[in-house]
Motif scaffolding. Structure first.
Motif, mmCIF file in Angstrom:
data_model
loop_
_atom_site.group_PDB
_atom_site.id
_atom_site.type_symbol
_atom_site.label_atom_id
_atom_site.label_comp_id
_atom_site.label_asym_id
_atom_site.label_seq_id
_atom_site.Cartn_x
_atom_site.Cartn_y
_atom_site.Cartn_z
ATOM 1 N N UNK A 122 40.507 -10.490 -72.331
ATOM 2 C CA UNK A 122 39.420 -11.052 -71.526
ATOM 3 C C UNK A 122 38.384 -9.987 -71.192
ATOM 4 N N UNK A 123 38.848 -8.786 -70.885
ATOM 5 C CA UNK A 123 37.922 -7.696 -70.573
ATOM 6 C C UNK A 123 37.075 -7.333 -71.792
ATOM 7 N N UNK A 124 37.706 -7.263 -72.954
ATOM 8 C CA UNK A 124 36.975 -6.941 -74.187
ATOM 9 C C UNK A 124 35.954 -8.028 -74.515
ATOM 10 N N UNK A 125 36.360 -9.294 -74.355
ATOM 11 C CA UNK A 125 35.427 -10.393 -74.627
ATOM 12 C C UNK A 125 34.222 -10.342 -73.695
ATOM 13 N N UNK A 126 34.458 -9.995 -72.448
ATOM 14 C CA UNK A 126 33.365 -9.928 -71.483
ATOM 15 C C UNK A 126 32.395 -8.799 -71.844
ATOM 16 N N UNK A 127 32.939 -7.654 -72.250
ATOM 17 C CA UNK A 127 32.071 -6.553 -72.665
ATOM 18 C C UNK A 127 31.241 -6.935 -73.887
ATOM 19 N N UNK A 128 31.869 -7.623 -74.836
ATOM 20 C CA UNK A 128 31.145 -8.030 -76.039
ATOM 21 C C UNK A 128 30.080 -9.068 -75.707
#
Length: 83
Positions: free
Chosen positions: A53-59
């Motif tokens: 979820x954190x990676x998706x938000x950064x992307x």
């Protein structure tokens, strides 16, 4: 130095966004590091969705490229499966 009121505001808002992006990016990198260091499958499986979820938000916010996020998620999924 900026000559317009709107340019001064833009400078301030850009600084706030920069600090927020920097904090979120560093937090995500630490979470990825913690997931890679996990030795128990149960711990890693619990942590994996949060990191994704954190990676998706950064992307989504263009802090990192979407392909980088996908590559990291793939490698982390392999790591969790291999435990």
């Amino acid at each position: 130095m900026a000559n317009h009121k709107s340019a001064l505001k833009r400078i301030r808002s850009n600084r706030v966004k920069q600090l927020r992006n920097k904090y979120q990016h560093k937090t995500t990198r630490n979470a990825v590091r913690d997931l890679r260091a996990a030795t128990e499958k149960k711990d890693a499986a619990d942590l994996y969705p949060k990191v994704v979820a954190m990676l998706d938000k950064l992307a989504k916010n263009n802090v990192i490229h979407k392909n980088k996020a996908n590559n990291l998620k793939s490698k982390l999924a392999k790591h969790v499966a291999a435990l």
